[in-house]
Design a protein around this motif. Structure first.
Motif, PDB file in Angstrom:
ATOM      1  N   LYS A   1      64.500  13.755  57.117  1.00 47.64           N
ATOM      2  CA  LYS A   1      65.432  14.328  58.082  1.00 47.64           C
ATOM      3  C   LYS A   1      64.771  15.524  58.763  1.00 47.64           C
ATOM      4  CE  LYS A   1      69.959  13.111  56.218  1.00 47.64           C
ATOM      5  NZ  LYS A   1      71.286  13.659  55.828  1.00 47.64           N
TER       6      LYS A   1
ATOM      7  N   VAL B   1      68.795  16.804  63.967  1.00 49.00           N
ATOM      8  CA  VAL B   1      69.749  17.746  64.534  1.00 49.00           C
ATOM      9  C   VAL B   1      68.976  18.720  65.415  1.00 49.00           C
ATOM     10  CG1 VAL B   1      71.290  19.682  64.040  1.00 49.00           C
ATOM     11  CG2 VAL B   1      71.471  17.579  62.710  1.00 49.00           C
TER      12      VAL B   1
ATOM     13  N   TYR C   1      73.556  20.565  67.520  1.00 50.83           N
ATOM     14  CA  TYR C   1      74.157  21.458  66.528  1.00 50.83           C
ATOM     15  C   TYR C   1      75.497  22.005  66.997  1.00 50.83           C
ATOM     16  CZ  TYR C   1      74.724  25.699  63.691  1.00 50.83           C
ATOM     17  OH  TYR C   1      75.218  26.688  62.881  1.00 50.83           O
TER      18      TYR C   1
ATOM     19  N   LEU D   1      77.654  12.445  59.778  1.00 55.21           N
ATOM     20  CA  LEU D   1      76.240  12.442  60.159  1.00 55.21           C
ATOM     21  C   LEU D   1      75.506  11.219  59.624  1.00 55.21           C
ATOM     22  CD1 LEU D   1      75.441  16.235  59.631  1.00 55.21           C
ATOM     23  CD2 LEU D   1      75.940  15.036  61.756  1.00 55.21           C
TER      24      LEU D   1
ATOM     25  N   PHE E   1      74.345  18.352  56.641  1.00 54.54           N
ATOM     26  CA  PHE E   1      73.179  17.556  57.040  1.00 54.54           C
ATOM     27  C   PHE E   1      72.128  17.474  55.920  1.00 54.54           C
ATOM     28  CE2 PHE E   1      69.128  17.174  59.586  1.00 54.54           C
ATOM     29  CZ  PHE E   1      69.345  15.858  59.973  1.00 54.54           C
ATOM     30  N   SER E   2      71.959  18.552  55.181  1.00 56.91           N
ATOM     31  CA  SER E   2      70.952  18.563  54.114  1.00 56.91           C
ATOM     32  C   SER E   2      71.482  18.013  52.797  1.00 56.91           C
ATOM     33  CB  SER E   2      70.440  19.990  53.888  1.00 56.91           C
ATOM     34  OG  SER E   2      71.477  20.817  53.376  1.00 56.91           O
TER      35      SER E   2
END
Length: 425
Positions: A267, A309, A294, A303, A233-234
């Motif tokens: 985000k 999230v 999650y 994603l 996600f990051s």
């Protein structure tokens, strides 16, 4: 002991026993859990302690109100375990701590609820546990328990205490709590004002020690820990990521949701304090952007298009902050602001609501330019905008210096506890 107090606590104890019989066998809400967990509690504690095979090791009993306070105990327990042969008993008043720790507690030999403070419960509990030292965290003043510990010559410590000018000890009804306070062998307090207030009450055994939460958080931050979902996600920790930790009520959620609408390139990871299905659904409905839970993600999850999230499990927040560029910590619209230290140890800026009177760390973070009070979506949005790359670098340096100045309380506190253990041998 105060007769009125004993009448009140015995009445409550009897009422809870009656209420417990009316509850279904399976409960998940906090108050029913609190009640059911205390049915036959002293009897169960006695049976478990009698089954233990390490009777020769001295018992050190730690008590935390909830999971948040337990974070203070963790580094103390780890150091005690590493330095000698001791048995650790950990009790909780709230289900939030007991629920998480009862089945996974490395370094802890026994986890129990704290029995209600009736004379019978107290005597039964202490007979079973037989502690050689007792450590209470933050603000625990159970009159019967503390008086009985003193009667049994058990050295008792209060750690990370913050004694404010408006504490119960200074009120007209505070006599019973002042008597309880005087039973402590030693106080480890967080600031000079607490030291002055305790001395005004006749307590000379006071030390400004710092907060073991820094040691605990620093230990977590230094752990070799990665999360495949968060890495995904990051974008390998390159994305600008906003972490909203321990969101506690609608004020927190409203602030965060509106601020994120104004920053579409950001985000976000939302970590609520309550992870029930109803609470998670409310969070999902608060965001216009696509969200994902999650627990339903893997390292290979697509994603694309997901901006938010929602972490629908407990125990990961202190580790996840390492992926964040900035953080908002929940609970600040109530007297129960959650830990800002857990984010600060990663060198990231921290924002929170206005109710910071029960903790000293938020004010110190504000003074150093690391933290900020935000009361409206406008304020949170402006704070996010102010966090330029140069500003983030400066905050990181300030935060690292601040944390380095505050680690080390654990060693000083454990040294005092160990001295008492050796005195009893």
């Amino acid at each position: 002991m105060n007769i009125k107090y004993n009448i009140a606590v015995n009445t409550i104890n009897a009422a809870l026993k009656i209420y417990a019989h009316c509850l279904p066998a399976t409960v998940s809400r906090k108050f029913p859990e609190f009640v059911k967990g205390r049915v036959g509690l002293v009897r169960r504690i006695t049976a478990e302690m009698n089954e233990s095979t390490s009777d020769d090791a001295p018992v050190v009993w730690f008590h935390a109100s909830s999971l948040g306070e337990f974070a203070i105990a963790r580094p103390l327990i780890n150091r005690l375990k590493a330095s000698g042969n001791v048995r650790i008993v950990q009790t909780f008043f709230s289900p939030s701590g007991y629920r998480v720790m009862k089945d996974r507690h490395p370094g802890i030999d026994h986890v129990f609820y704290l029995p209600l403070d009736t004379l019978a419960n107290v005597r039964g509990f202490l007979e079973a546990v037989n502690p050689k030292a007792a450590v209470f965290l933050v603000s625990e003043y159970w009159p019967n328990m503390l008086q009985e510990l003193k009667f049994r010559s058990v050295p008792t410590f209060l750690v990370s205490a913050l004694i404010r000018n408006n504490a119960p000890f200074f009120r007209w009804y505070g006599k019973i709590f002042r008597k309880a306070l005087l039973t402590y062998r030693k106080f480890f307090v967080l600031d000079r004002n607490s030291l002055i207030n305790l001395r005004s009450l006749g307590c000379d055994n006071v030390e400004i020690s710092g907060d073991p939460l820094f040691d605990n958080a620093a230990l977590i931050a230094s752990a070799d820990w990665t999360d495949p979902v968060m890495e995904n996600f990051s974008e390998g920790r390159t994305a600008r990521l906003f972490m909203a930790g321990s969101l506690s009520d609608k004020n927190d959620l409203r602030l965060v949701a509106e601020a994120l609408r104004r920053h579409p390139a950001l985000k976000a990871v939302i970590v609520p304090h309550d992870v029930t299905a109803k609470a998670i659904a409310e969070i999902e409905n608060a965001f216009d952007s696509p969200t994902a839970r999650y627990s339903q993600l893997t390292a290979e999850s697509d994603l694309t298009g997901i901006r938010v999230v929602i972490v629908d499990c407990v125990g990961k927040l202190a580790y996840m902050y390492r992926y964040a560029s900035m953080a908002y910590v929940g609970g600040g619209f109530t007297p129960l602001l959650h830990s800002v230290i857990e984010a600060t140890v990663y060198g990231i800026p921290v924002s929170f609501g206005p109710r910071i009177e029960r903790k000293i760390t938020p004010a110190q973070l504000i003074e150093r330019g690391i933290g900020a009070i935000v009361e409206t979506p406008d304020a949170l949005s402006q704070w996010i905008t102010s966090l330029t790359p140069d500003r983030l670098d400066q905050i990181r340096e300030n935060a690292i210096d601040y944390v380095n100045e505050n680690v080390g309380a654990t060693a000083r506190i454990v040294e005092s506890i160990e001295k008492c253990l050796w005195e009893k041998k």
